[in-house]
Every structure is written in C-alpha cells, then in structure tokens.
Design a protein around this motif. Structure first.
Motif, PDB file in Angstrom:
ATOM      1  N   GLY A   3      50.734   8.206  24.170  1.00  0.00           N
ATOM      2  CA  GLY A   3      52.371   8.309  24.385  1.00  0.00           C
ATOM      3  C   GLY A   3      53.058   6.887  23.515  1.00  0.00           C
ATOM      4  O   GLY A   3      54.125   6.735  23.737  1.00  0.00           O
ATOM      5  N   THR A   4      52.347   6.090  22.743  1.00  0.00           N
ATOM      6  CA  THR A   4      52.714   5.117  21.974  1.00  0.00           C
ATOM      7  C   THR A   4      52.158   5.159  20.379  1.00  0.00           C
ATOM      8  O   THR A   4      51.213   5.761  20.129  1.00  0.00           O
ATOM      9  N   HIS A   5      53.297   4.525  19.747  1.00  0.00           N
ATOM     10  CA  HIS A   5      52.542   4.496  18.177  1.00  0.00           C
ATOM     11  C   HIS A   5      52.688   2.944  17.904  1.00  0.00           C
ATOM     12  O   HIS A   5      52.298   2.749  16.993  1.00  0.00           O
ATOM     13  N   ARG A   6      52.538   2.150  18.966  1.00  0.00           N
ATOM     14  CA  ARG A   6      52.379   0.717  18.624  1.00  0.00           C
ATOM     15  C   ARG A   6      50.778   0.307  18.749  1.00  0.00           C
ATOM     16  O   ARG A   6      50.021   0.560  19.825  1.00  0.00           O
ATOM     17  N   GLN A   7      50.204  -0.047  17.558  1.00  0.00           N
ATOM     18  CA  GLN A   7      48.853  -0.558  17.451  1.00  0.00           C
ATOM     19  C   GLN A   7      48.468  -1.532  18.278  1.00  0.00           C
ATOM     20  O   GLN A   7      47.388  -1.798  19.042  1.00  0.00           O
ATOM     21  N   GLU A   8      49.794  -2.594  18.865  1.00  0.00           N
ATOM     22  CA  GLU A   8      49.313  -3.664  19.662  1.00  0.00           C
ATOM     23  C   GLU A   8      48.809  -3.068  21.024  1.00  0.00           C
ATOM     24  O   GLU A   8      47.967  -3.734  21.701  1.00  0.00           O
ATOM     25  N   LYS A   9      49.509  -1.809  21.575  1.00  0.00           N
ATOM     26  CA  LYS A   9      49.160  -1.388  22.618  1.00  0.00           C
ATOM     27  C   LYS A   9      47.547  -0.904  22.858  1.00  0.00           C
ATOM     28  O   LYS A   9      46.978  -1.117  23.623  1.00  0.00           O
ATOM     29  N   LEU A  10      47.386  -0.229  21.577  1.00  0.00           N
ATOM     30  CA  LEU A  10      46.063   0.309  21.563  1.00  0.00           C
ATOM     31  C   LEU A  10      44.930  -0.833  21.587  1.00  0.00           C
ATOM     32  O   LEU A  10      44.053  -0.508  22.411  1.00  0.00           O
ATOM     33  N   GLU A  11      45.330  -2.068  20.996  1.00  0.00           N
ATOM     34  CA  GLU A  11      44.156  -2.971  21.006  1.00  0.00           C
ATOM     35  C   GLU A  11      44.266  -3.617  22.535  1.00  0.00           C
ATOM     36  O   GLU A  11      43.015  -3.830  23.157  1.00  0.00           O
ATOM     37  N   MET A  12      45.427  -3.811  23.049  1.00  0.00           N
ATOM     38  CA  MET A  12      45.201  -4.056  24.449  1.00  0.00           C
ATOM     39  C   MET A  12      44.484  -3.142  25.518  1.00  0.00           C
ATOM     40  O   MET A  12      43.860  -3.575  26.209  1.00  0.00           O
ATOM     41  N   LEU A  13      44.785  -1.951  25.320  1.00  0.00           N
ATOM     42  CA  LEU A  13      43.804  -0.942  25.902  1.00  0.00           C
ATOM     43  C   LEU A  13      42.306  -1.182  25.816  1.00  0.00           C
ATOM     44  O   LEU A  13      41.609  -1.012  26.840  1.00  0.00           O
ATOM     45  N   LYS A  14      42.096  -1.258  24.415  1.00  0.00           N
ATOM     46  CA  LYS A  14      40.685  -1.237  24.250  1.00  0.00           C
ATOM     47  C   LYS A  14      40.012  -2.597  24.533  1.00  0.00           C
ATOM     48  O   LYS A  14      38.890  -2.603  25.436  1.00  0.00           O
ATOM     49  N   ASP A  15      40.842  -3.783  24.575  1.00  0.00           N
ATOM     50  CA  ASP A  15      40.267  -5.027  25.111  1.00  0.00           C
ATOM     51  C   ASP A  15      40.096  -4.951  26.609  1.00  0.00           C
ATOM     52  O   ASP A  15      39.367  -5.447  27.336  1.00  0.00           O
ATOM     53  N   SER A  16      41.119  -4.406  27.317  1.00  0.00           N
ATOM     54  CA  SER A  16      41.018  -4.055  28.917  1.00  0.00           C
ATOM     55  C   SER A  16      39.775  -3.244  29.297  1.00  0.00           C
ATOM     56  O   SER A  16      39.283  -3.782  30.311  1.00  0.00           O
ATOM     57  N   LEU A  17      39.398  -2.427  28.554  1.00  0.00           N
ATOM     58  CA  LEU A  17      38.372  -1.329  28.901  1.00  0.00           C
ATOM     59  C   LEU A  17      36.890  -2.242  28.590  1.00  0.00           C
ATOM     60  O   LEU A  17      36.201  -2.057  29.617  1.00  0.00           O
ATOM     61  N   VAL A  18      36.842  -3.204  27.717  1.00  0.00           N
ATOM     62  CA  VAL A  18      35.795  -3.895  27.499  1.00  0.00           C
ATOM     63  C   VAL A  18      35.754  -5.048  28.445  1.00  0.00           C
ATOM     64  O   VAL A  18      34.749  -5.175  29.221  1.00  0.00           O
ATOM     65  N   ASN A  19      36.753  -5.648  28.819  1.00  0.00           N
ATOM     66  CA  ASN A  19      36.963  -6.777  30.006  1.00  0.00           C
ATOM     67  C   ASN A  19      36.613  -5.982  31.348  1.00  0.00           C
ATOM     68  O   ASN A  19      35.761  -6.850  32.135  1.00  0.00           O
ATOM     69  N   LEU A  20      36.783  -4.770  31.399  1.00  0.00           N
ATOM     70  CA  LEU A  20      36.439  -4.017  32.691  1.00  0.00           C
ATOM     71  C   LEU A  20      35.161  -3.879  33.189  1.00  0.00           C
ATOM     72  O   LEU A  20      34.828  -4.073  34.243  1.00  0.00           O
ATOM     73  N   VAL A  21      34.347  -3.510  31.978  1.00  0.00           N
ATOM     74  CA  VAL A  21      33.020  -3.326  32.142  1.00  0.00           C
ATOM     75  C   VAL A  21      32.411  -4.446  32.201  1.00  0.00           C
ATOM     76  O   VAL A  21      31.571  -4.834  33.153  1.00  0.00           O
ATOM     77  N   ILE A  22      32.674  -5.568  31.545  1.00  0.00           N
ATOM     78  CA  ILE A  22      32.031  -6.927  31.314  1.00  0.00           C
ATOM     79  C   ILE A  22      32.348  -7.589  32.851  1.00  0.00           C
ATOM     80  O   ILE A  22      31.348  -8.134  33.462  1.00  0.00           O
ATOM     81  N   ARG A  23      33.569  -7.721  33.200  1.00  0.00           N
ATOM     82  CA  ARG A  23      33.848  -8.492  34.549  1.00  0.00           C
ATOM     83  C   ARG A  23      34.132  -7.645  35.753  1.00  0.00           C
ATOM     84  O   ARG A  23      34.112  -8.106  36.822  1.00  0.00           O
ATOM     85  N   GLY A  24      34.634  -6.503  35.535  1.00  0.00           N
ATOM     86  CA  GLY A  24      34.953  -5.594  36.669  1.00  0.00           C
ATOM     87  C   GLY A  24      36.467  -6.027  37.081  1.00  0.00           C
ATOM     88  O   GLY A  24      37.134  -6.834  36.486  1.00  0.00           O
ATOM     89  N   ALA A  25      37.033  -5.028  37.999  1.00  0.00           N
ATOM     90  CA  ALA A  25      38.308  -5.356  38.315  1.00  0.00           C
ATOM     91  C   ALA A  25      38.314  -5.732  39.830  1.00  0.00           C
ATOM     92  O   ALA A  25      37.499  -5.227  40.689  1.00  0.00           O
ATOM     93  N   SER A  26      39.145  -6.523  40.247  1.00  0.00           N
ATOM     94  CA  SER A  26      39.239  -7.089  41.681  1.00  0.00           C
ATOM     95  C   SER A  26      39.495  -6.097  42.521  1.00  0.00           C
ATOM     96  O   SER A  26      38.854  -5.906  43.778  1.00  0.00           O
TER      97      SER A  26
END
Length: 230
Positions: free
Chosen positions: A97-120
């Motif tokens: 639903g977005t054309h903004r590359q910045e959002k894709l990068e945030m989504l990617k980094d969020s998934l990486v962070n989620l696997v490494i650190r988990g979510a509270s």
C-alpha cells in the motif's frame, strides 16, 4: 568456495486469482466497465506487480542480514516464530500500500530487529507496525530529532551556538528538519496525539539545559528502536 547466500524468495503468482476477482467486480458495473478494465490492466496491475517484487526482494534481504548477523541462523527456524509470521503478514499488506522506499526499509529493519531481539508484547508489535503504516517517514525523522536534539545537531553537523534562555522551538527551527511550517505542525500534532512525543512545551521559555532536553516519550523511543537498524 560455494555461494552460501540465501536464494531469492520464490515469486509465486497470485495474478490469476486476483484477475478473476477484479474481472467479476468490473462485470457488475453497468457503466464505465471498459475504462475500469483499462485502468486495472495498464495502470494498477503493473504497479501491483512491481510493488510485490520489490517487497519480496526486501524479505530476501531480511534473511541475508539475519544470516550475516546471527551465527548458525537457519531460515527454517522462523516457521515456529509466530510473532515473525504475523509481522511479515502485516508488513506485506503495508508494503503493497505504499510507494515510499523509506517505509520498505523501516519494515525490513523492523523484521530483522524482531528476530534478533524479539518484541516485548504482541500488542506493541502490532501497534508499531500500524505506526509505520499510518505515519510517514517525516514523522519518524522528526521523532528522531525530538528523542535527542543535541545528537541530531551533532549528526547533521549543525553548530549548537550558545543559548542563555530560549524555547525549544527556536532550536527546532535551525535543525534542518525535512518539514517546516504547517507540515511540521501537522507532524508534531500527530506525534503528540499518538503519545510518541510531548510537544506542548515547544514555545515555553527555558534555560539552555531545558531547551536541549529530549521530548520523545518512552513509547516513542521504543518505536524508534523497533524501526531503526541496530
């Protein structure tokens, strides 16, 4: 030495099913069906395909980064990570639903962070992904500034100058933020109303120490930690 990179994710097509649904919907419209068919065929479908391919590449990058950062990482282990599976499902909807590359990068980094650190918690995980969906990259940059105006100035190479007394708004005006004027007011209002920053004191006179104090909330800081590459 064999290439040990993770192979790109398969690009399984759902075009036939989607096309059947769209064609059926267009067929029910008594007027303008032909124009809608052209809109879908020549404008929307190619862009949907492009966005899907771009997102699949980002998911492949997630796996590559996890492989590089986690010793012995096995992608198959993600099958039992329910938070990750749910996050990928929600992130995929956002990405389409977005054309903004910045959002894709945030989504990617969020998934990486989620696997490494988990979510509270599942609650915060879902809410943080919603923030990525509902807010714009400018919101996150302004929030980053509010989390540490002093660090922002240093990172941007902006001289701090000397302030005896002043208002936080004064240093914000010189921070070279990506938005200004009415757009900045809109961003600040959104951050405040979502509990990510306290912006009500921007016009209050303070000492120099007070002017440079962070204005992000604990929730805002957690959100930044979730979306920024660590």
């Amino acid at each position: 030495m064999p290439d040990e990179r993770i192979a790109p994710l398969p690009t399984k097509e759902a075009r036939d099913r989607l096309r059947a649904v769209v064609d059926a919907a267009i067929a029910t419209i008594p007027y303008g069906g032909g124009a809608l068919q052209i809109l879908f065929d020549e404008v929307l479908q190619p862009n949907f395909d492009k966005r899907r391919e771009e997102w699949l590449k980002k998911l492949a990058e997630v796996l590559e980064e996890l492989r590089a950062r986690m010793e012995g990482f096995d992608p198959a282990s993600l099958e039992s990570n329910e938070q990750f599976v749910s996050a990928v499902s929600q992130a995929t909807r956002i990405a389409m639903g977005t054309h903004r590359q910045e959002k894709l990068e945030m989504l990617k980094d969020s998934l990486v962070n989620l696997v490494i650190r988990g979510a509270s918690s599942d609650l915060l995980l879902a809410r943080f992904l919603r923030f990525i969906d509902e807010l714009e990259p400018e919101h996150f940059l302004v929030l980053k500034y509010l989390s540490s105006p002093e660090k922002w100035y240093a990172d941007q190479g902006i001289p701090k100058g000397s302030i005896y007394m002043g208002a936080p708004k004064a240093i914000m005006d010189g921070a070279r933020l990506p938005v200004s004027g009415a757009q900045l007011d809109l961003v600040l209002g959104d951050l405040d109303s979502n509990g990510l920053a306290r912006t009500g004191s921007l016009g209050t006179m303070m000492t120099e120490q007070g002017v440079w104090q962070p204005m992000s909330t604990d929730l805002g800081n957690q959100l930044l930690g979730f979306v920024i590459k660590q």
